[in-house]
Design an enzyme around this catalytic site. Structure first.
Site, PDB file in Angstrom:
ATOM      1  N   ASP A 200       6.484  -3.016  -8.413  1.00  0.00           N
ATOM      2  CA  ASP A 200       5.434  -3.516  -9.287  1.00  0.00           C
ATOM      3  C   ASP A 200       6.097  -3.882 -10.612  1.00  0.00           C
ATOM      4  OD1 ASP A 200       3.338  -3.931 -11.053  1.00  0.00           O
ATOM      5  OD2 ASP A 200       2.191  -2.175 -10.423  1.00  0.00           O
TER       6      ASP A 200
ATOM      7  N   SER B 163       1.903 -21.761 -16.838  1.00  0.00           N
ATOM      8  CA  SER B 163       0.803 -22.570 -16.316  1.00  0.00           C
ATOM      9  C   SER B 163       0.374 -23.572 -17.382  1.00  0.00           C
ATOM     10  CB  SER B 163      -0.375 -21.646 -15.958  1.00  0.00           C
ATOM     11  OG  SER B 163      -1.566 -22.385 -15.771  1.00  0.00           O
TER      12      SER B 163
ATOM     13  N   ALA C 235      -3.875 -16.457 -22.428  1.00  0.00           N
ATOM     14  CA  ALA C 235      -3.152 -15.705 -23.455  1.00  0.00           C
ATOM     15  C   ALA C 235      -1.828 -15.168 -22.924  1.00  0.00           C
ATOM     16  CB  ALA C 235      -4.017 -14.562 -23.967  1.00  0.00           C
ATOM     17  N   SER C 236      -1.847 -14.607 -21.718  1.00  0.00           N
ATOM     18  CA  SER C 236      -0.631 -14.012 -21.159  1.00  0.00           C
ATOM     19  C   SER C 236       0.400 -15.075 -20.808  1.00  0.00           C
ATOM     20  CB  SER C 236      -0.970 -13.163 -19.927  1.00  0.00           C
ATOM     21  OG  SER C 236      -1.612 -13.942 -18.930  1.00  0.00           O
ATOM     22  N   LYS C 237      -0.063 -16.247 -20.371  1.00  0.00           N
ATOM     23  CA  LYS C 237       0.865 -17.327 -20.044  1.00  0.00           C
ATOM     24  C   LYS C 237       1.410 -18.002 -21.307  1.00  0.00           C
ATOM     25  CE  LYS C 237       0.970 -17.162 -15.539  1.00  0.00           C
ATOM     26  NZ  LYS C 237       2.233 -16.876 -14.825  1.00  0.00           N
TER      27      LYS C 237
ATOM     28  N   TYR D 186      -5.792 -14.916 -18.938  1.00  0.00           N
ATOM     29  CA  TYR D 186      -4.741 -15.619 -18.195  1.00  0.00           C
ATOM     30  C   TYR D 186      -4.024 -16.585 -19.132  1.00  0.00           C
ATOM     31  CZ  TYR D 186      -2.513 -18.575 -14.668  1.00  0.00           C
ATOM     32  OH  TYR D 186      -1.600 -19.270 -13.914  1.00  0.00           O
TER      33      TYR D 186
END
Length: 272
Positions: A65, A143, A158-160, A156
């Site tokens: 993980d 992305s 924000a993290s990308k 999604y």
């Protein structure tokens, strides 16, 4: 030979038991690379590894993980113990989310950053000494949603977006070591059956099929990833829509704002 460009190179692809990661692993293997596959689901990981081995490819499968520090240490250690080197790290593992900001359980904030951001940071950190030795590549799979924040997939996005900062900083810090740092902005891609996203309450939910949408095949995305590595490019933006998104946000940000505000209900409906 050109088609054997990656002969003897060791390539580790996180999240490679399905989808883009699997397609990229297959393409690199056909060009001579020795593979390290990674995933959380042991059954699916072993199935993919056996499929590749039956085609004659050299494969090591490591269940880990990547959002967990100790798992990432083990992932890199097992790679080095098995192959003795690491040339390419492709940080592909990731997950999308659904829900407006005010609806999201706080757990979603943490989970999304752990999976999509730290799940790239940790493997890169522990792989770095070996990538320095090989003057290899560290690649981040982002992305087009990491170019511009969108409704319904806020965490999604924000993290990308955070991956861009990591890639830009690393590119500067590692310039003297002749390391290739790349980031790929992937568009809408056809998903495998069983693909999941994180819902607003933090539970995993099935990702809606994209067969009726103008989605790229994972194999097409894999070609772009491998091309990025071969050419040692920094940023690669996939699909015409992705390129329009990129330049429109630079040149016409207010127009993009208005268009997204008008389209937010349609975007939400499309994600249901």
């Amino acid at each position: 030979m050109k088609h054997q460009r990656f002969t003897e190179k060791v390539a580790l692809i996180t999240g490679s038991s399905m989808g883009i990661g699997k397609a990229t692993a297959i393409l690199l293997a056909t060009q001579g690379a020795r593979l390290v596959l990674n995933g959380r689901n042991l059954e699916r990981l072993e199935q993919t590894a056996n499929e590749l081995k039956s085609s004659g490819f050299e494969v090591l499968a490591v269940q880990a993980d990547v959002s967990q520090v100790e798992d990432c240490k083990c992932l890199i250690n097992e790679t080095i113990e098995h192959y003795g080197r690491l040339d390419i790290l492709i940080n592909n593992a990731g997950m999308s989310s659904r829900g407006y900001f005010e609806e999201l359980d706080p757990k979603v904030f943490e989970d999304m950053m752990n999976i999509n951001f730290l799940g790239c940071v940790y493997p890169s950190r522990f792989a770095l000494p070996y990538i320095k030795e090989s003057k290899g590549s560290i690649v981040f799979i982002s992305s087009v949603a990491g170019i511009r924040g969108l409704p319904e997939t806020i965490m999604y996005c924000a993290s990308k977006m955070a991956l861009t900062s990591i890639a830009e900083s690393l590119k500067v810090e590692l310039a003297e070591y002749d390391i290739h740092v790349g980031i790929i902005y992937v568009g809408i891609t056809r998903n495998d059956e069983g693909k999941q996203v994180i819902g607003k309450d933090g539970e995993y939910i099935p990702l809606k099929s994209r067969e009726n949408r103008n989605a790229q095949l994972p194999e097409e995305v894999a070609k772009s990833i491998v091309k990025n590595i071969k050419k040692r490019r920094f940023k690669s933006i996939l699909t015409p829509l992705g390129k329009i998104n990129y330049f429109a946000n630079i040149l016409f940000p207010r127009i993009v704002d208005r268009l997204l505000i008008k389209a937010k209900d349609r975007i939400r409906k499309m994600n249901k």
